[in-house]
Design an enzyme around this catalytic site. Structure first.
Site, PDB file in Angstrom:
ATOM      1  N   ASP A 183       0.850  -1.187   0.000  1.00 34.88           N
ATOM      2  CA  ASP A 183       0.000   0.000   0.000  1.00 34.88           C
ATOM      3  C   ASP A 183       0.893   1.247   0.000  1.00 34.88           C
ATOM      4  O   ASP A 183       1.568   1.534   0.980  1.00 34.88           O
ATOM      5  CB  ASP A 183      -0.901  -0.016   1.233  1.00 34.88           C
ATOM      6  N   HIS A 185      -0.406   4.196  -0.290  1.00 36.02           N
ATOM      7  CA  HIS A 185      -1.217   5.085   0.554  1.00 36.02           C
ATOM      8  C   HIS A 185      -1.213   6.535   0.067  1.00 36.02           C
ATOM      9  O   HIS A 185      -1.494   7.466   0.833  1.00 36.02           O
ATOM     10  CB  HIS A 185      -0.715   5.027   2.005  1.00 36.02           C
ATOM     11  N   GLU A 209      -0.961  -0.621  -4.235  1.00 34.48           N
ATOM     12  CA  GLU A 209      -2.205   0.110  -4.001  1.00 34.48           C
ATOM     13  C   GLU A 209      -1.965   1.609  -3.885  1.00 34.48           C
ATOM     14  O   GLU A 209      -1.022   2.047  -3.226  1.00 34.48           O
ATOM     15  CB  GLU A 209      -2.849  -0.412  -2.712  1.00 34.48           C
ATOM     16  N   GLU A 235      -9.900   3.519  -3.217  1.00 33.09           N
ATOM     17  CA  GLU A 235     -10.507   3.690  -1.903  1.00 33.09           C
ATOM     18  C   GLU A 235     -11.002   5.116  -1.675  1.00 33.09           C
ATOM     19  O   GLU A 235     -11.861   5.361  -0.832  1.00 33.09           O
ATOM     20  CB  GLU A 235      -9.536   3.298  -0.796  1.00 33.09           C
ATOM     21  N   ASP A 257     -14.842   1.340  -1.764  1.00 32.72           N
ATOM     22  CA  ASP A 257     -15.125   1.017  -0.366  1.00 32.72           C
ATOM     23  C   ASP A 257     -16.633   1.018  -0.170  1.00 32.72           C
ATOM     24  O   ASP A 257     -17.294   2.022  -0.461  1.00 32.72           O
ATOM     25  CB  ASP A 257     -14.444   2.038   0.542  1.00 32.72           C
ATOM     26  N   HIS A 284     -12.119  -2.200  -0.711  1.00 32.45           N
ATOM     27  CA  HIS A 284     -11.357  -1.639   0.396  1.00 32.45           C
ATOM     28  C   HIS A 284     -12.181  -1.792   1.668  1.00 32.45           C
ATOM     29  O   HIS A 284     -13.366  -1.474   1.684  1.00 32.45           O
ATOM     30  CB  HIS A 284     -11.089  -0.160   0.095  1.00 32.45           C
TER      31      HIS A 284
END
Length: 381
Positions: A183, A185, A209, A235, A257, A284
Site C-alpha cells: 500500500d 497510501h 495500491e 478507496e 469502499d 477496500h
C-alpha cells in the site's frame, strides 16, 4: 414496511453504525463512516432521515437516487459515505424481509468462498517478516502492508534501496506460494512511484495500491504503462463517475469502499463497469463488521472479484476489534485464507445491539495523524 426510526452510533475504535427500524419491527444495520470525520457523516445521516422516516424501506434504488441527486450539491466522501451506510441497512432489511442473503438479490452467488488477506505492520524488517509468517501459520496466503512512512517528494537512494531490500527479505521469508500487496497510501509522488516500481518488479507483489493521490489519477496511465506490477486504486473514489476516467488507464484492480462509495448499490455498478475493462474488484475495507459483511455480499455475486480486505488485528483497532459487536463471530471464520458464504438473511450478520449501545455511551474521537517532512512541511499520511 415503512421506515420508523434511524439512529447512529459512534463506537470504538473509529466506526459509525446506522440502525434503521421499520414499523413492523425489522432492523437493518449499515456502516457509514469517513475515518476521522465520523461526526460529519452522522449529521448527514440525520438530514437524510428527515425524508426517509415514513417512507417505504423496500424502495432502495429510489432512495439512493434521491439521496445522491436530490440536493443541488452532490458527491464527496461525507455525503457518499452517509448514503453508503443507509444503503447497506436498506439492503439488510430487504434481505431479512424476504428471508434471503443480499447476494441472492444481486443475481445469486458465483463462488462458494471468498479469499481474504490480513494486514501486517512493523517498524523493522524483522517485525514485518514475523507478522507475515504468523499470518501464514494462521492459514492466510496473502497479506498487505504499507510500503513506507512519510517521504520526501523525491527521496534519497538510501530510502529507495531500504524499501526494496525490506520487501526482498519478506519475499525470501514467505516464499513464492504466498502473496503480499504493498500500500503506497498516496504517500509517493508520481516521480517516486516511477522510480520505485521497476525495482520491485522481481518481487512480484500481488498489487501496489494507491501509487499516487486520487487527484493525480489522470497520471495512472503513465504509471501502469511503466511497470508489470498490477496497480490498484479506488478507496478514495466515491462513484461511477470517479471511476469512469480511471478504469481505462490500465489499472488491474479497482478498490471501491462499501462504506464510502455509495454502498452495495453503487459498488455493484462499479464492479460491472470494471469488468468491461478486464479490471478485478478488491473492495477496500479496513473498517468494522457491517462494512465487511456488506463487502462479502457483493463479493459473492461479482464475477470479477479478486480478494477481500478485512481488519481483524489491524493497527487501527485499539481497544475493540472486528468481531466485538457480533452475536456470532463465527460468520467471519477465516479458514485457509478464505471465508465461506454466509447463509443468514440480509447482510448475514447479527449485530450485538446491547454492545453497540453500551459502547456508544463513550463515543470515539478518532483522528488520523498529521505528518511532517524533515523541513517541517506537510507530508501525506
Amino acid at each position: 414496511m415503512n421506515i420508523a426510526r434511524i439512529e447512529t452510533f459512534l463506537v470504538p475504535p473509529r466506526w459509525l453504525f446506522v440502525r434503521i427500524e421499520t414499523d413492523d419491527g425489522l432492523v437493518g444495520w449499515g456502516e457509514p463512516i469517513v475515518e476521522g470525520r465520523a461526526e460529519a457523516v452522522a449529521s448527514v445521516v440525520a438530514t437524510f432521515a428527515e425524508r426517509l422516516v415514513g417512507a417505504d424501506a423496500g424502495r432502495i434504488e429510489d432512495h439512493w437516487q434521491v439521496m445522491t441527486k436530490g440536493g443541488f450539491y452532490r458527491g464527496g466522501p461525507v455525503l457518499s459515505s452517509a448514503v453508503a451506510g443507509i444503503d447497506q441497512a436498506l439492503w439488510d432489511l430487504k434481505g431479512k424481509a424476504l428471508g434471503v442473503p443480499v447476494y441472492e438479490l444481486l443475481g445469486g452467488p458465483v463462488r462458494d468462498k471468498v479469499r481474504v488477506y490480513s494486514w501486517i505492520g512493523g517498524d523493522t524488517v524483522q517485525a514485518l517478516t514475523e507478522e507475515a509468517l504468523r499470518a501464514k501459520e494462521n492459514g492466510f496466503d496473502a497479506v498487505k502492508c504499507n510500503a513506507a512512512a512519510q517521504l520526501e517528494h523525491i527521496d534519497s537512494p538510501a530510502v529507495v534501496h531500504r524499501i526494496v531490500d525490506q520487501f526482498a527479505e519478506l519475499r525470501g521469508a514467505v516464499g513464492d506460494d504466498f502473496d503480499f500487496a504493498l500500500d503506497f497510501h498516496g504517500r509517493f509522488s508520481t516521480a517516486m512511484t516511477r522510480r520505485l516500481l521497476p525495482l520491485l518488479e522481481p518481487l512480484l507483489p500481488l498489487f501496489v495500491e494507491e501509487p499516487v493521490l486520487p487527484e493525480f489519477s489522470r497520471d495512472l496511465a503513465r504509471i501502469t504503462a511503466s511497470t508489470s506490477i498490477p496497480i490498484a486504486t479506488g478507496e478514495r473514489l466515491f462513484s461511477r463517475g470517479d471511476f469512469r476516467d480511471v478504469l481505462p488507464t490500465g489499472i488491474a484492480v479497482a478498490q471501491p469502499d462499501l462504506s464510502h462509495a455509495g454502498g452495495i448499490s453503487e459498488v455493484r455498478r462499479i464492479a460491472a463497469m470494471a469488468e468491461a475493462y478486464d479490471v478485478a474488484i478488491a473492495p477496500h475495507c479496513p473498517l468494522g463488521p457491517i462494512a465487511l459483511a456488506s463487502s462479502l455480499q457483493v463479493d459473492f455475486a461479482t464475477p470479477n472479484f479478486l480478494i477481500q480486505e478485512q481488519s481483524l488485528g489491524i493497527h487501527y483497532n485499539e481497544g475493540n476489534d472486528l468481531l466485538d459487536y457480533l452475536v456470532d463471530p463465527s460468520v467471519f471464520a477465516f479458514t485457509d485464507g478464505y471465508v465461506r458464504r454466509p447463509t443468514a438473511p440480509g447482510l448475514g450478520v447479527e449485530v450485538d445491539e446491547a454492545a453497540v449501545r453500551k459502547a456508544a455511551r463513550d463515543p470515539h474521537r478518532w483522528r488520523n495523524d498529521v505528518w511532517r517532512r524533515r523541513d517541517g512541511a506537510f507530508a501525506e499520511w
